[in-house]
Motif scaffolding. Structure first.
Motif, PDB file in Angstrom:
ATOM      1  N   ARG A  23       6.214   1.707   5.670  1.00  0.00           N
ATOM      2  CA  ARG A  23       5.793   0.654   4.751  1.00  0.00           C
ATOM      3  C   ARG A  23       6.973  -0.287   4.557  1.00  0.00           C
ATOM      4  O   ARG A  23       8.115   0.169   4.413  1.00  0.00           O
ATOM      5  N   GLY A  24       6.689  -1.601   4.532  1.00  0.00           N
ATOM      6  CA  GLY A  24       7.773  -2.554   4.454  1.00  0.00           C
ATOM      7  C   GLY A  24       7.628  -3.551   3.323  1.00  0.00           C
ATOM      8  O   GLY A  24       6.533  -3.758   2.787  1.00  0.00           O
ATOM      9  N   ARG A  84       0.833  -1.208   0.000  1.00  0.00           N
ATOM     10  CA  ARG A  84       0.000   0.000   0.000  1.00  0.00           C
ATOM     11  C   ARG A  84       0.869   1.260   0.000  1.00  0.00           C
ATOM     12  O   ARG A  84       2.022   1.246   0.445  1.00  0.00           O
ATOM     13  N   ALA A  85       0.303   2.350  -0.479  1.00  0.00           N
ATOM     14  CA  ALA A  85       1.010   3.625  -0.527  1.00  0.00           C
ATOM     15  C   ALA A  85       1.069   4.255   0.860  1.00  0.00           C
ATOM     16  O   ALA A  85       0.310   3.890   1.776  1.00  0.00           O
ATOM     17  N   HIS A  86       1.977   5.212   1.007  1.00  0.00           N
ATOM     18  CA  HIS A  86       2.018   5.991   2.241  1.00  0.00           C
ATOM     19  C   HIS A  86       0.734   6.809   2.379  1.00  0.00           C
ATOM     20  O   HIS A  86       0.034   7.079   1.395  1.00  0.00           O
ATOM     21  N   ASN A 114       6.516  11.071   6.366  1.00  0.00           N
ATOM     22  CA  ASN A 114       5.385  11.693   7.085  1.00  0.00           C
ATOM     23  C   ASN A 114       5.647  11.889   8.577  1.00  0.00           C
ATOM     24  O   ASN A 114       4.756  11.718   9.414  1.00  0.00           O
ATOM     25  N   TYR A 115       6.882  12.264   8.933  1.00  0.00           N
ATOM     26  CA  TYR A 115       7.159  12.583  10.330  1.00  0.00           C
ATOM     27  C   TYR A 115       6.484  13.891  10.725  1.00  0.00           C
ATOM     28  O   TYR A 115       6.371  14.820   9.916  1.00  0.00           O
ATOM     29  N   SER A 116       6.073  13.963  11.966  1.00  0.00           N
ATOM     30  CA  SER A 116       5.530  15.213  12.495  1.00  0.00           C
ATOM     31  C   SER A 116       6.639  16.260  12.571  1.00  0.00           C
ATOM     32  O   SER A 116       7.792  15.927  12.871  1.00  0.00           O
ATOM     33  N   PRO A 117       6.321  17.533  12.314  1.00  0.00           N
ATOM     34  CA  PRO A 117       7.341  18.580  12.470  1.00  0.00           C
ATOM     35  C   PRO A 117       7.815  18.709  13.909  1.00  0.00           C
ATOM     36  O   PRO A 117       8.854  19.307  14.169  1.00  0.00           O
TER      37      PRO A 117
END
Length: 357
Positions: free
Chosen positions: A251-252, A236-238, A265-268
């Motif tokens: 995703r692996g 699946r996509a991010h 998609n890490y939080s700032p």
């Protein structure tokens, strides 16, 4: 903060800290094989995947970056390794101050006769409570660049580093005891018991992870703050770019015998390795023997570093269990930090009034 329980004692409460001392393990350099040997092949799960399950420990003493004194030296000689182990055994016999992180290697390398892990005033740890560290011949965890050092910062990265020096860390890698304490939000995420971030590369302090596998998912449980990463393997996509998470979105997939995990998609606010929300991480887990899992991590953030960089940690299989980490939001340690800051401000104000008379 958490510690590991002492195996012979059971659950032992010591100033809200829990400790687990695992048996000493020292990694030596294996002699070169005289003849070619058959490559080791990992066992498989019922679904045909390389079996990574179990508990793995990161107690390696190798520093993240190569010390300046070892510039151009990717590995130690056999004699140097013996001397390093001997110095460490003398320094860290349990009777002196604790050494955390890279300071174990650095102190042994310098043959430091004395050192302190903290400020020397507020009840520093005794090294008795810490796990033994594993020494090998490598002089840095970083494998790329070849100099074993984190690449230069970008102008944006330099500006962030300067602000961090002024105000103190707030991210997952925040240093305990450093920075502002005007409110709880000034303190690091680890100190606030929110997260130590993922991937976590720190060794010797609750640095154990556990793998669980099914056909469609891999779960990685970290001992510190018991963060659990549930990683889909179904292609699946991010998630959408506006969805941001403390540990990013992972995703692996399996590439031969290697589990590859791609995280964005890490939080700032994550602050992992002091990077921005543009951070992209690639992890590779390869079981190379019945007891060793090579863990390779590539960090790429064009807003922080001038180029990507990679490190490798040899995780060691252990029969120890992972226990609940004794940390929670708003703990009494944080209360003490804020109260201490207010007391220091009061003393400074009183001193200023006296000097103005």
């Amino acid at each position: 903060m958490g510690r590991r329980f002492l195996a012979s004692v059971g659950a032992l409460a010591v100033a809200m800290l829990f400790v687990w001392l695992v048996p000493a393990r020292v990694m030596g350099q294996a002699p070169a094989a005289a003849t070619k040997t058959k490559a080791w092949t990992p066992s498989r799960t019922a679904d045909g995947q390389p079996d990574l399950q179990g508990v793995w420990a990161n107690n390696v003493a190798t520093p993240l970056q190569r010390p300046k004194s070892l510039e151009g030296r990717p590995s130690l000689s056999d004699q140097e390794l013996v001397a390093l182990k001997s110095a460490a055994a003398e320094l860290f016999d349990g009777g002196g101050d604790a050494a955390f992180g890279d300071s174990v290697f650095e102190a042994a390398l310098a043959k430091a006769k004395s050192f302190t892990s903290r400020d020397g005033k507020t009840g520093d740890y005794n090294h008795f409570w810490l796990v033994d560290r594993d020494f090998d011949r490598r002089t840095s965890l970083i494998t790329d660049p070849l100099d074993g050092r984190i690449p230069a910062l970008t102008p944006e990265g330099e500006a962030k580093a300067a602000a961090r020096r002024r105000n103190g860390p707030t991210g997952a890698e925040g240093v305990i005891g450093a920075g502002r304490a005007d409110s709880w939000e000034d303190r690091g995420l680890g100190e606030r018991c929110i997260t130590f971030g993922a991937p976590r590369i720190g060794a010797g302090y609750n640095s154990y992870i556990q793998f669980f596998q099914s056909r469609d998912y891999v779960a990685i449980v970290m001992e510190t703050i018991h963060d659990a990463r549930i990683i889909p393997l179904d292609g699946r996509a991010h998630v959408a770019s506006n969805v941001r998470q403390w540990l990013g979105d992972s995703r692996g997939h399996f590439d031969g015998n290697t589990l590859v995990v791609d995280t964005t998609n890490y939080s700032p606010k994550s602050g992992l390795m002091n990077a921005t929300e543009k951070l992209h991480v690639i992890e590779r887990f390869t079981r190379v023997s019945p007891t060793t899992l090579n863990y390779e991590i590539t960090f790429d953030d064009p807003a922080t570093w001038t180029k990507p960089w990679t490190l490798m940690i040899p995780l060691k299989q252990t029969q120890e269990n992972i226990y609940e980490y004794a940390c929670h939001e708003g703990n009494s340690g944080l209360e003490g930090i804020l109260a201490g800051a207010r007391a220091e401000e009061k003393r400074a104000a009183e001193a200023a009034r006296k000097s103005s008379r």
